[in-house]
Motif scaffolding. Structure first.
Motif, PDB file in Angstrom:
ATOM      1  N   GLY A   1       0.762  -1.300  -0.029  1.00  0.00           N
ATOM      2  CA  GLY A   1      -0.013  -0.010  -0.055  1.00  0.00           C
ATOM      3  C   GLY A   1       0.679   1.400   0.038  1.00  0.00           C
ATOM      4  O   GLY A   1       0.149   2.282  -0.208  1.00  0.00           O
ATOM      5  N   MET A   2       2.139   1.066   0.330  1.00  0.00           N
ATOM      6  CA  MET A   2       2.955   2.336   0.210  1.00  0.00           C
ATOM      7  C   MET A   2       4.299   1.775  -0.512  1.00  0.00           C
ATOM      8  O   MET A   2       4.368   0.572  -1.100  1.00  0.00           O
ATOM      9  CB  MET A   2       3.393   2.745   1.532  1.00  0.00           C
ATOM     10  CG  MET A   2       4.061   1.860   2.378  1.00  0.00           C
ATOM     11  SD  MET A   2       3.897   2.369   4.147  1.00  0.00           S
ATOM     12  CE  MET A   2       2.064   2.313   4.645  1.00  0.00           C
ATOM     13  N   ARG A   3       5.419   2.567  -0.448  1.00  0.00           N
ATOM     14  CA  ARG A   3       6.817   2.282  -1.158  1.00  0.00           C
ATOM     15  C   ARG A   3       7.109   1.122  -0.036  1.00  0.00           C
ATOM     16  O   ARG A   3       7.090   1.301   1.057  1.00  0.00           O
ATOM     17  CB  ARG A   3       7.686   3.327  -1.000  1.00  0.00           C
ATOM     18  CG  ARG A   3       7.309   4.657  -1.982  1.00  0.00           C
ATOM     19  CD  ARG A   3       7.516   4.184  -3.560  1.00  0.00           C
ATOM     20  NE  ARG A   3       7.133   5.048  -4.409  1.00  0.00           N
ATOM     21  CZ  ARG A   3       7.909   6.266  -4.725  1.00  0.00           C
ATOM     22  NH1 ARG A   3       9.199   6.096  -4.540  1.00  0.00           N
ATOM     23  NH2 ARG A   3       7.382   6.881  -5.733  1.00  0.00           N
ATOM     24  N   PRO A   4       7.674  -0.066  -0.850  1.00  0.00           N
ATOM     25  CA  PRO A   4       8.303  -0.967  -0.038  1.00  0.00           C
ATOM     26  C   PRO A   4       9.545  -0.669   0.731  1.00  0.00           C
ATOM     27  O   PRO A   4      10.258   0.118   0.448  1.00  0.00           O
ATOM     28  CB  PRO A   4       8.659  -2.020  -1.024  1.00  0.00           C
ATOM     29  CG  PRO A   4       8.718  -1.450  -2.331  1.00  0.00           C
ATOM     30  CD  PRO A   4       7.787  -0.245  -2.183  1.00  0.00           C
ATOM     31  N   VAL A   5       9.775  -1.378   1.912  1.00  0.00           N
ATOM     32  CA  VAL A   5      10.870  -1.324   2.783  1.00  0.00           C
ATOM     33  C   VAL A   5      11.482  -2.456   2.902  1.00  0.00           C
ATOM     34  O   VAL A   5      10.874  -3.506   3.082  1.00  0.00           O
ATOM     35  CB  VAL A   5      10.468  -0.897   4.032  1.00  0.00           C
ATOM     36  CG1 VAL A   5      11.653  -0.654   5.055  1.00  0.00           C
ATOM     37  CG2 VAL A   5       9.855   0.761   4.032  1.00  0.00           C
ATOM     38  N   TRP A   6      12.971  -2.736   2.741  1.00  0.00           N
ATOM     39  CA  TRP A   6      13.622  -4.096   2.746  1.00  0.00           C
ATOM     40  C   TRP A   6      14.386  -3.993   4.213  1.00  0.00           C
ATOM     41  O   TRP A   6      14.777  -3.074   4.552  1.00  0.00           O
ATOM     42  CB  TRP A   6      14.804  -3.934   1.728  1.00  0.00           C
ATOM     43  CG  TRP A   6      14.263  -4.213   0.308  1.00  0.00           C
ATOM     44  CD1 TRP A   6      14.049  -5.615  -0.465  1.00  0.00           C
ATOM     45  CD2 TRP A   6      13.684  -3.589  -0.589  1.00  0.00           C
ATOM     46  NE1 TRP A   6      13.530  -5.409  -1.495  1.00  0.00           N
ATOM     47  CE2 TRP A   6      13.363  -4.223  -1.741  1.00  0.00           C
ATOM     48  CE3 TRP A   6      13.230  -2.050  -0.622  1.00  0.00           C
ATOM     49  CZ2 TRP A   6      12.626  -3.843  -2.927  1.00  0.00           C
ATOM     50  CZ3 TRP A   6      12.283  -1.568  -1.663  1.00  0.00           C
ATOM     51  CH2 TRP A   6      12.329  -2.549  -2.924  1.00  0.00           C
ATOM     52  N   GLY A   7      14.370  -5.387   4.671  1.00  0.00           N
ATOM     53  CA  GLY A   7      14.904  -5.651   5.688  1.00  0.00           C
ATOM     54  C   GLY A   7      16.184  -6.050   5.631  1.00  0.00           C
ATOM     55  O   GLY A   7      16.936  -5.703   4.630  1.00  0.00           O
ATOM     56  N   THR A   8      16.727  -6.914   6.492  1.00  0.00           N
ATOM     57  CA  THR A   8      18.491  -7.253   6.619  1.00  0.00           C
ATOM     58  C   THR A   8      18.588  -9.045   6.500  1.00  0.00           C
ATOM     59  O   THR A   8      19.390  -9.476   6.752  1.00  0.00           O
ATOM     60  CB  THR A   8      18.879  -6.969   7.771  1.00  0.00           C
ATOM     61  OG1 THR A   8      18.335  -7.531   9.083  1.00  0.00           O
ATOM     62  CG2 THR A   8      19.065  -5.416   8.095  1.00  0.00           C
ATOM     63  N   ASN A   9      17.375  -9.510   5.736  1.00  0.00           N
ATOM     64  CA  ASN A   9      17.433 -10.836   5.531  1.00  0.00           C
ATOM     65  C   ASN A   9      17.212 -11.119   4.165  1.00  0.00           C
ATOM     66  O   ASN A   9      16.368 -12.140   3.787  1.00  0.00           O
ATOM     67  CB  ASN A   9      16.240 -11.482   6.362  1.00  0.00           C
ATOM     68  CG  ASN A   9      16.413 -13.100   6.350  1.00  0.00           C
ATOM     69  OD1 ASN A   9      17.488 -13.585   6.569  1.00  0.00           O
ATOM     70  ND2 ASN A   9      15.298 -13.667   6.423  1.00  0.00           N
ATOM     71  N   CYS A  10      17.915 -10.602   3.158  1.00  0.00           N
ATOM     72  CA  CYS A  10      17.895 -10.733   1.714  1.00  0.00           C
ATOM     73  C   CYS A  10      19.033 -11.924   1.276  1.00  0.00           C
ATOM     74  O   CYS A  10      19.874 -12.209   1.718  1.00  0.00           O
ATOM     75  CB  CYS A  10      18.620  -9.272   1.156  1.00  0.00           C
ATOM     76  SG  CYS A  10      18.439  -9.606  -0.730  1.00  0.00           S
ATOM     77  N   GLU A  11      18.248 -12.627   0.250  1.00  0.00           N
ATOM     78  CA  GLU A  11      18.913 -13.753  -0.329  1.00  0.00           C
ATOM     79  C   GLU A  11      19.496 -13.534  -1.623  1.00  0.00           C
ATOM     80  O   GLU A  11      19.939 -14.149  -2.432  1.00  0.00           O
ATOM     81  CB  GLU A  11      17.723 -14.919  -0.355  1.00  0.00           C
ATOM     82  CG  GLU A  11      17.597 -15.683   0.665  1.00  0.00           C
ATOM     83  CD  GLU A  11      18.563 -16.358   1.179  1.00  0.00           C
ATOM     84  OE1 GLU A  11      19.375 -17.118   0.429  1.00  0.00           O
ATOM     85  OE2 GLU A  11      18.723 -16.888   2.453  1.00  0.00           O
ATOM     86  N   ALA A  12      19.351 -12.072  -2.057  1.00  0.00           N
ATOM     87  CA  ALA A  12      19.907 -12.038  -3.334  1.00  0.00           C
ATOM     88  C   ALA A  12      19.452 -12.651  -4.413  1.00  0.00           C
ATOM     89  O   ALA A  12      19.881 -12.884  -5.525  1.00  0.00           O
ATOM     90  CB  ALA A  12      21.255 -11.687  -3.488  1.00  0.00           C
ATOM     91  N   CYS A  13      18.130 -13.061  -4.390  1.00  0.00           N
ATOM     92  CA  CYS A  13      17.542 -13.891  -5.266  1.00  0.00           C
ATOM     93  C   CYS A  13      16.862 -13.088  -6.521  1.00  0.00           C
ATOM     94  O   CYS A  13      16.272 -13.643  -7.452  1.00  0.00           O
ATOM     95  CB  CYS A  13      16.444 -14.744  -4.457  1.00  0.00           C
ATOM     96  SG  CYS A  13      14.710 -13.871  -4.156  1.00  0.00           S
ATOM     97  N   MET A  14      16.651 -11.803  -6.394  1.00  0.00           N
ATOM     98  CA  MET A  14      16.092 -10.730  -7.418  1.00  0.00           C
ATOM     99  C   MET A  14      14.652 -10.926  -7.687  1.00  0.00           C
ATOM    100  O   MET A  14      13.919 -10.578  -8.754  1.00  0.00           O
ATOM    101  CB  MET A  14      16.821 -11.047  -8.611  1.00  0.00           C
ATOM    102  CG  MET A  14      18.511 -10.813  -8.803  1.00  0.00           C
ATOM    103  SD  MET A  14      18.761  -8.995  -8.278  1.00  0.00           S
ATOM    104  CE  MET A  14      19.855  -9.225  -6.598  1.00  0.00           C
ATOM    105  N   ALA A  15      13.813 -11.828  -6.912  1.00  0.00           N
ATOM    106  CA  ALA A  15      12.501 -11.889  -7.095  1.00  0.00           C
ATOM    107  C   ALA A  15      11.632 -10.663  -7.008  1.00  0.00           C
ATOM    108  O   ALA A  15      10.677 -10.464  -7.698  1.00  0.00           O
ATOM    109  CB  ALA A  15      11.791 -13.249  -5.954  1.00  0.00           C
ATOM    110  N   CYS A  16      11.856  -9.571  -6.209  1.00  0.00           N
ATOM    111  CA  CYS A  16      11.313  -8.637  -6.024  1.00  0.00           C
ATOM    112  C   CYS A  16      11.396  -7.873  -7.367  1.00  0.00           C
ATOM    113  O   CYS A  16      10.392  -7.053  -7.830  1.00  0.00           O
ATOM    114  CB  CYS A  16      11.723  -7.618  -4.600  1.00  0.00           C
ATOM    115  SG  CYS A  16      13.425  -7.372  -4.844  1.00  0.00           S
TER     116      CYS A  16
END
Length: 268
Positions: free
Chosen positions: A212-227
């Motif tokens: 519903g707004m601009r997304p915010v990324w946390g610190t548990n990224c897999e670098a999978c590029m799905a987003c």
């Protein structure tokens, strides 16, 4: 013999190949998403029969979540194990790393396979032209059928890739393992974002918030590029490297499939 395939996918390539292998294996084959198990936590024990792992290669190794899963899964009932790695050019170093993890725990990996699929890591290079994508996907589909026959026969096959390329990518993996979680720092949504929440839905680690707004990324990224690749408006960028790049996700893998993977949606 029945088969269980545990899978991790970023843009759908590994899930597609796992499905194709399942189609051609004798007996019943069950596909189980690794992220859903890891996000839920608790005990994880593989059933009897064949047990497989399907995942993409990241810098010469498995995704961090896959490596963590291999350190936790109980394979004491498994009768035969295999790994299938989707890749751009060289991937057998990834299943060798998985093999090392399993052997440290007293388990074995009986076979390992690689399947070339369309590129999705647009931080380094652009996606393939559509015609090339289609050819690579078709070739991967045929390769999956061959792999299924090999697995059914119980062959102890380990696909060999280019030695120098494997060495080079293998040297990158420790760096990737240190830096992958930090990928999220450079993700952002540009002015095309309408807050639809698709990026949040497809993230395998539930690392994105802000529907519903601009997304915010946390610190548990897999670098999978799905987003990046599933965003319907091409609104997600990683620094300035992706602004002019194309987008790709497997045409037979949907947002709903990705939600099943993470445990946000129930399997049908």
């Amino acid at each position: 013999m029945d088969t269980t395939i545990y899978y991790f996918t970023g843009t759908g390539n590994s899930l597609f190949i796992a499905r194709e292998i399942a189609r051609h294996l004798p007996g019943e084959t069950t596909l189980v998403p690794i992220p859903a198990l890891m996000n839920r936590g608790g005990a994880m024990k593989a059933p009897a029969g064949r047990v497989g792992f399907a995942f993409p290669v990241y810098a010469g190794g498995p995704p961090l979540m896959v490596a963590d899963f291999a350190r936790r899964i109980d394979l004491s009932a498994a009768e035969w194990t295999f790994a299938v790695v989707t890749m751009g050019s060289a991937g057998d170093a990834a299943y060798w790393r998985l093999k090392e993890i399993l052997e440290e725990r007293g388990y074995t990996l009986d076979a390992g396979y690689t399947v070339a699929m369309p590129n999705n890591y647009i931080l380094l290079s652009d996606v393939y032209p559509e015609v090339q994508e289609q050819k690579v996907i078709a070739a991967g589909k045929k390769e999956a059928e061959t792999i299924a026959a090999d697995i059914a026969a119980g062959n102890r096959t380990f696909t060999k890739g280019p030695l120098l390329l494997n060495v080079a990518t293998g040297l990158l993996y420790p760096f990737f393992a240190r830096e992958a979680r930090r990928h999220a720092k450079k993700f952002y949504a540009d002015d095309k974002c309408n807050g639809c929440g698709t990026c949040e839905e497809v993230c395998p680690t539930k690392n994105i918030s802000g529907a519903g707004m601009r997304p915010v990324w946390g610190t548990n990224c897999e670098a999978c590029m799905a987003c990046i690749h599933f965003c319907p408006r091409n609104a997600i960028q990683w620094g300035r490297k992706t602004i002019t790049k194309g987008r790709y996700h497997h045409p037979e893998v949907s947002v709903d499939d990705m939600m099943v993977q993470s445990g946000r949606a129930k399997e049908e």
